[in-house]
Design an enzyme around this catalytic site. Structure first.
Site, mmCIF file in Angstrom:
data_model
loop_
_atom_site.group_PDB
_atom_site.id
_atom_site.type_symbol
_atom_site.label_atom_id
_atom_site.label_comp_id
_atom_site.label_asym_id
_atom_site.label_seq_id
_atom_site.Cartn_x
_atom_site.Cartn_y
_atom_site.Cartn_z
ATOM 1 N N MET A 30 -34.024 137.684 87.621
ATOM 2 C CA MET A 30 -32.732 137.122 86.971
ATOM 3 C C MET A 30 -32.287 138.233 85.791
ATOM 4 S SD MET A 30 -34.261 133.608 85.460
ATOM 5 C CE MET A 30 -35.660 133.742 84.728
ATOM 6 N N LEU A 33 -33.171 144.339 83.883
ATOM 7 C CA LEU A 33 -34.133 144.416 85.247
ATOM 8 C C LEU A 33 -35.388 145.753 84.772
ATOM 9 C CD1 LEU A 33 -32.367 144.808 88.619
ATOM 10 C CD2 LEU A 33 -33.333 142.894 87.654
ATOM 11 N N HIS A 34 -36.632 145.899 85.020
ATOM 12 C CA HIS A 34 -37.693 146.651 84.709
ATOM 13 C C HIS A 34 -38.048 147.267 85.685
ATOM 14 C CE1 HIS A 34 -40.250 143.502 84.435
ATOM 15 N NE2 HIS A 34 -39.427 142.748 84.056
ATOM 16 N N HIS A 37 -39.396 144.952 88.239
ATOM 17 C CA HIS A 37 -38.159 144.857 89.087
ATOM 18 C C HIS A 37 -38.014 145.779 89.623
ATOM 19 C CE1 HIS A 37 -37.114 142.108 85.502
ATOM 20 N NE2 HIS A 37 -37.476 140.986 86.381
ATOM 21 N N GLY A 148 -43.437 139.112 92.733
ATOM 22 C CA GLY A 148 -44.623 139.811 91.827
ATOM 23 C C GLY A 148 -45.670 138.995 91.835
ATOM 24 N N LYS A 150 -47.103 138.953 89.055
ATOM 25 C CA LYS A 150 -47.012 138.602 87.234
ATOM 26 C C LYS A 150 -47.222 136.812 87.231
ATOM 27 C CE LYS A 150 -45.567 138.801 83.005
ATOM 28 N NZ LYS A 150 -44.142 137.655 82.664
ATOM 29 N N ASP A 151 -45.914 136.440 88.625
ATOM 30 C CA ASP A 151 -45.587 135.740 88.256
ATOM 31 C C ASP A 151 -46.562 134.075 89.338
ATOM 32 O OD1 ASP A 151 -42.490 134.849 86.699
ATOM 33 O OD2 ASP A 151 -42.693 136.524 87.218
HETATM 34 P P1 AMP Z 1 -37.824 137.430 86.418
HETATM 35 O O1 AMP Z 1 -36.554 138.582 86.728
HETATM 36 O O2 AMP Z 1 -38.613 137.620 85.874
HETATM 37 O O3 AMP Z 1 -37.735 136.013 87.201
HETATM 38 O O4 AMP Z 1 -38.914 138.160 87.836
HETATM 39 C C1 AMP Z 1 -37.891 138.839 89.198
HETATM 40 C C2 AMP Z 1 -39.449 138.961 90.350
HETATM 41 O O5 AMP Z 1 -40.062 140.587 89.264
HETATM 42 C C3 AMP Z 1 -40.735 138.199 89.865
HETATM 43 O O6 AMP Z 1 -41.027 138.305 91.332
HETATM 44 C C4 AMP Z 1 -41.308 138.617 89.281
HETATM 45 O O7 AMP Z 1 -42.432 137.929 89.944
HETATM 46 C C5 AMP Z 1 -41.173 139.861 89.554
HETATM 47 N N1 AMP Z 1 -41.780 140.569 88.043
HETATM 48 C C6 AMP Z 1 -41.348 140.472 86.776
HETATM 49 N N2 AMP Z 1 -42.157 140.887 85.308
HETATM 50 C C7 AMP Z 1 -42.982 142.216 86.723
HETATM 51 C C8 AMP Z 1 -43.929 143.189 86.037
HETATM 52 N N3 AMP Z 1 -44.247 143.312 85.622
HETATM 53 N N4 AMP Z 1 -44.843 143.207 87.355
HETATM 54 C C9 AMP Z 1 -44.523 142.671 88.598
HETATM 55 N N5 AMP Z 1 -43.901 142.073 88.974
HETATM 56 C C10 AMP Z 1 -42.738 141.143 87.641
#
Ligand code: AMP
Length: 282
Positions: A30, A33-34, A37, A148, A150-151
């Protein structure tokens, strides 16, 4: 690296690579990015020939009172990070491009699990996630897709969807990336004040305490959950849920725990910010 916002344009661009026999990796995000990601992008770049990072704040996975409007959006910075990590494309469609008729009437759902854990507090969230990921798979036709841990519930549900619906894609799970302090990286960490950020370290500390107690032989689900709950409450967090689940089935474990692969799932609030985290006990 190219930024594409049209579904047809992305399909046309990828079909050229596919004809050349190149493999395609998809990293759905979404945005904002960090390094979490970035670790997914790195995994894709090392495993596939062409990496597509999708950046889409998916409206149908947000509840009415959630943070859709204030969710951080910074495509230029995201493009810099994705390019630095070797992505070939950013796919950043508008909501209109993804849902030209507004909220869809066809959804992908997982009846038993969509209303548990995070789903219990976020009605409609997981059907929104599964539906957009199914669309992204059909638009991109990736060989591999990177998610990840994380989710944790999310990646589990996506694996089930792929298995049940025979999507020709291999899901690659990537470990949680944390700050040095232990706080799991999240785009939502940007909402935290400095004090809330310090207090939020109690999530990781609580999870570590539960893991250490488990290693010492503690098998009471209540006692292990309480270690996490107390840690968070002591730092003025609010616990939404702390559950111990089977990694294999995501079923809630109660009473005396058996020696299978177990995971502690946590959702809590620091101020108004909802943070999720998890840790395997074994
Ligand atoms: P998001 O942008 O939050 O929807 O996350 C996009 C993808 O990045 C998902 O597959 C998350 O699980 C992964 N992600 C987010 N934060 C982390 C993290 N700290 N470590 C590993 N993967 C992550």
């Amino acid at each position: 690296m190219k930024i594409i916002s049209s579904i047809q344009e992305l399909r046309d661009a990828l079909s050229i690579y596919r004809k050349e026999g190149k493999t395609i990796g998809l990293v759905p995000t979404m945005g904002a990015l960090h390094s979490g990601h970035a670790s997914l992008i790195d995994a894709s770049v090392s495993k596939t020939d062409v990496t597509v990072v999708s950046v889409f704040v998916n409206p149908i996975q947000f509840g009415k009172n959630e943070d859709l409007d204030k969710y951080p959006r910074c495509l230029d910075k995201d493009a810099e990070l994705a390019e630095a990590h070797g992505a070939s494309f950013i796919f950043a469609p508008s909501a209109q491009e993804m849902y030209p008729d507004g909220e869809p009437e066809t959804f992908v759902r997982n009846k038993p699990l969509e209303n548990q854990y995070c789903g219990a507090y976020r009605p409609g969230h997981f059907r929104g996630v599964l539906t957009v990921v199914a669309k992204l798979f059909l638009i991109t036709l990736p060989d591999f897709a990177f998610f990840g841990e994380k989710d944790y519930q999310q990646v589990f549900l996506i694996e089930q969807m792929v298995k049940t619906l025979n999507f020709p894609v291999q899901i690659v799970r990537c470990p949680i990336i944390r700050e040095e302090s232990g706080l799991a990286l999240s785009s939502r960490n940007a909402y935290l004040s400095e004090e809330e950020r310090q207090n939020a370290l109690s999530i990781y500390k609580g999870l570590l305490a539960a893991k250490a107690a488990f290693a010492k032989g503690e098998r009471s689900e209540t006692k292990l959950r309480n270690l996490v709950i107390q840690s968070i409450l002591l730092q003025r967090g609010t616990v939404q849920y702390v559950e111990i689940v089977s990694a294999k089935t995501l079923e809630k474990q109660v009473g005396h725990l058996h020696d299978e692969k177990l995971v502690v799932l946590v959702a809590s609030f620091f101020g108004k910010t909802r943070l999720i985290d998890n840790m395997e006990l074994t």
